[in-house]
Design an enzyme around this catalytic site. Structure first.
Site, mmCIF file in Angstrom:
data_model
loop_
_atom_site.group_PDB
_atom_site.id
_atom_site.type_symbol
_atom_site.label_atom_id
_atom_site.label_comp_id
_atom_site.label_asym_id
_atom_site.label_seq_id
_atom_site.Cartn_x
_atom_site.Cartn_y
_atom_site.Cartn_z
ATOM 1 N N ARG A 75 -1.837 -3.623 -6.665
ATOM 2 C CA ARG A 75 -2.793 -4.622 -5.438
ATOM 3 C C ARG A 75 -3.294 -5.532 -6.306
ATOM 4 N NH1 ARG A 75 -1.656 -4.738 -0.462
ATOM 5 N NH2 ARG A 75 -4.361 -4.994 0.061
ATOM 6 N N HIS B 99 -3.665 -9.035 4.647
ATOM 7 C CA HIS B 99 -5.835 -8.994 5.349
ATOM 8 C C HIS B 99 -5.474 -10.561 6.164
ATOM 9 C CE1 HIS B 99 -6.984 -7.317 0.623
ATOM 10 N NE2 HIS B 99 -6.439 -6.543 1.934
ATOM 11 N N TYR C 63 -9.883 -9.187 -4.560
ATOM 12 C CA TYR C 63 -8.411 -8.297 -5.319
ATOM 13 C C TYR C 63 -8.594 -8.951 -5.699
ATOM 14 C CZ TYR C 63 -7.555 -4.212 -1.824
ATOM 15 O OH TYR C 63 -7.458 -3.453 -1.313
ATOM 16 N N HIS D 162 -3.005 2.316 -6.280
ATOM 17 C CA HIS D 162 -3.968 1.247 -5.301
ATOM 18 C C HIS D 162 -4.306 -0.376 -5.796
ATOM 19 C CE1 HIS D 162 -4.766 -0.263 -1.015
ATOM 20 N NE2 HIS D 162 -5.742 -0.959 -1.724
ATOM 21 N N ARG E 286 0.550 -0.954 0.100
ATOM 22 C CA ARG E 286 -0.290 0.099 -0.376
ATOM 23 C C ARG E 286 0.592 1.233 0.360
ATOM 24 N NH1 ARG E 286 -1.301 -3.721 3.138
ATOM 25 N NH2 ARG E 286 -3.959 -4.613 3.420
#
Length: 429
Positions: free
Chosen positions: A343, A366, A375, A340, A215
């Site tokens: 990712r 996570h 994602y 971002h 991030r």
């Protein structure tokens, strides 16, 4: 006369008992729903007064509002929602940035509408009317404000000191919001263009955001000591968050640990990035273990706005730019890809290698499968390969049908030839 004889005055079918003590005072007692016996907190002058008090206790039990008298009850039975919300946010353990957001949402959207109501009087209709007035053009903020309000009510329901038995926030789906835009992960070609367009000191940021799924706050806090090229590891232990400042124009940043234990992780560096990292450490990072990998030009942590200017230009060159829908010449459009979002590209590429959901969770940092699943995207190249494979089924069936027809015609042709003739030999004369 036997001690106690003639002092009790209880009528059949009545709630509780009334006793006349030797002093002439009247005592009222009853059995609560929990099976324990309780006495009135005071004595009465007449049996009628004692019976009236018992009737109020019985009414509370019937309405399920009764609480054991040994539990401290607020002296003000009209406890206002605003007073409880203030106490809730004061006693809650929250991060500074989260506390600031909650404070803003309470002051701007919740307390002006609900703060002056007694908390026990707020019902579902009140919540529906309040929610309908929230701005529908800001669905994310609307959902978060509703979620905060519902959380406060949930805490109040579990609090024995609060006269509330049910959370009135019962609007289905009001606390969730659909994704405002569909994220289209960057292709490898787009990534290559973006990286080559960015200034050299920022190129590694885009590569680590993609191939290591880091991030922005994690990237801007990375230091030389967090890179282990021998083991090819990036150690993610901290991040930078921006706090709201009371002084205009002054940015307040705080270095903190990730939100969850899953955020503290070791991320393996793909081999093709090792030489890029070596060059970046040599050319753009000061000596010393605490030197930032991506410092601001004046030192300290890099501001998002500084990076964004270069990012927008790279997105334009890569074709990841959404033109403005308005005729306003000042509206130049926007990038349809953020740092971002890289990712997502990294998650897709990792999934295509055969990584399990648990492995993706560890790599992305996570703690829940649901967060990691957001994602997951279908890679376009992979979807094309699936489509081609599907077409092969029809080609196979068509080939089988053609072969069957050819064999059938051959058999029929052999059967239709005259006796004594062949296709290779002419008949004798």
């Amino acid at each position: 006369m036997v001690r106690g004889e003639g002092r009790k005055h209880r009528k059949a079918g009545t709630f509780g008992s009334v006793d006349e003590l030797p002093t002439g005072r009247i005592r009222a007692r009853y059995y609560g729903p929990n099976g324990r016996r309780y006495s009135a907190p005071t004595y009465f002058l007449t049996q009628q007064d004692a019976r009236a008090w018992l009737s109020t206790v019985q009414s509370d039990i019937i309405r399920k509002r009764w609480q054991p008298p040994d539990i401290e009850v607020p002296p003000d039975t009209r406890l206002l929602f605003g007073d409880y919300a203030e106490r809730w946010i004061k006693e809650r353990e929250l991060e500074e940035r989260t506390r600031g957001d909650y404070r803003d949402w309470l002051d701007a959207h919740i307390l002006p509408a609900l703060g002056e109501y007694p908390i026990a009087s707020i019902d579902e209709d009140d919540i529906k009317r309040w929610f309908a007035k929230l701005n529908p053009d800001t669905p994310t903020l609307r959902a978060r404000v509703y979620g905060l309000c519902s959380t406060i009510f949930n805490t109040a329901v579990d609090d024995p000191k609060v006269p509330l038995k049910r959370n009135p926030c019962r609007i289905k789906g009001a606390g969730t919001v659909k994704r405002a835009r569909i994220i289209r992960p960057a292709t490898l070609g787009e990534l290559e263009t973006i990286v080559s367009t960015l200034p050299k000191r920022f190129r590694l940021m885009a590569l680590l955001a993609t191939w290591c799924a880091l991030r922005f706050g994690e990237l801007t806090e990375l230091r030389r000591k967090d890179i282990d090229l021998g083991r090819r590891r990036v150690y993610v232990e901290r991040g930078v968050v921006r706090l709201k400042s009371e002084e205009k124009g002054v940015a307040v940043r705080k270095v903190k640990a990730p939100k969850s234990e899953a955020g503290i992780r070791e991320v393996s560096i793909p081999p093709h990035l090792v030489s890029v990292i070596e060059n970046h450490l040599r050319d753009h990072v000061d000596a010393g273990p605490n030197a930032l990998l991506f410092p601001a030009s004046h030192g300290g942590h890099l501001a998002p706005s500084t990076f964004t200017r270069h990012w927008y230009r790279a997105c334009r060159v890569a074709g990841r730019w959404a033109e403005a829908d308005t005729v306003d010449p000042r509206d130049e459009g926007r990038a349809d890809l953020t740092l971002h979002d890289l990712r997502h590209t990294g998650a897709v590429l990792a999934a295509l290698t055969g990584a399990t959901l648990k492995e993706l969770m560890d790599r992305l940092g996570h703690s829940t499968p649901g967060a990691a699943m957001r994602y997951q995207h279908a890679a376009q190249d992979r979807d094309t390969a699936i489509a081609v494979a599907l077409s092969k089924f029809t080609e196979q069936e068509s080939g089988n049908a053609t072969n069957s027809n050819t064999r059938a015609k051959a058999v029929q042709s052999r059967r239709s030839r005259p006796i004594g003739t062949t296709s290779r030999r002419r008949p004798r004369i």
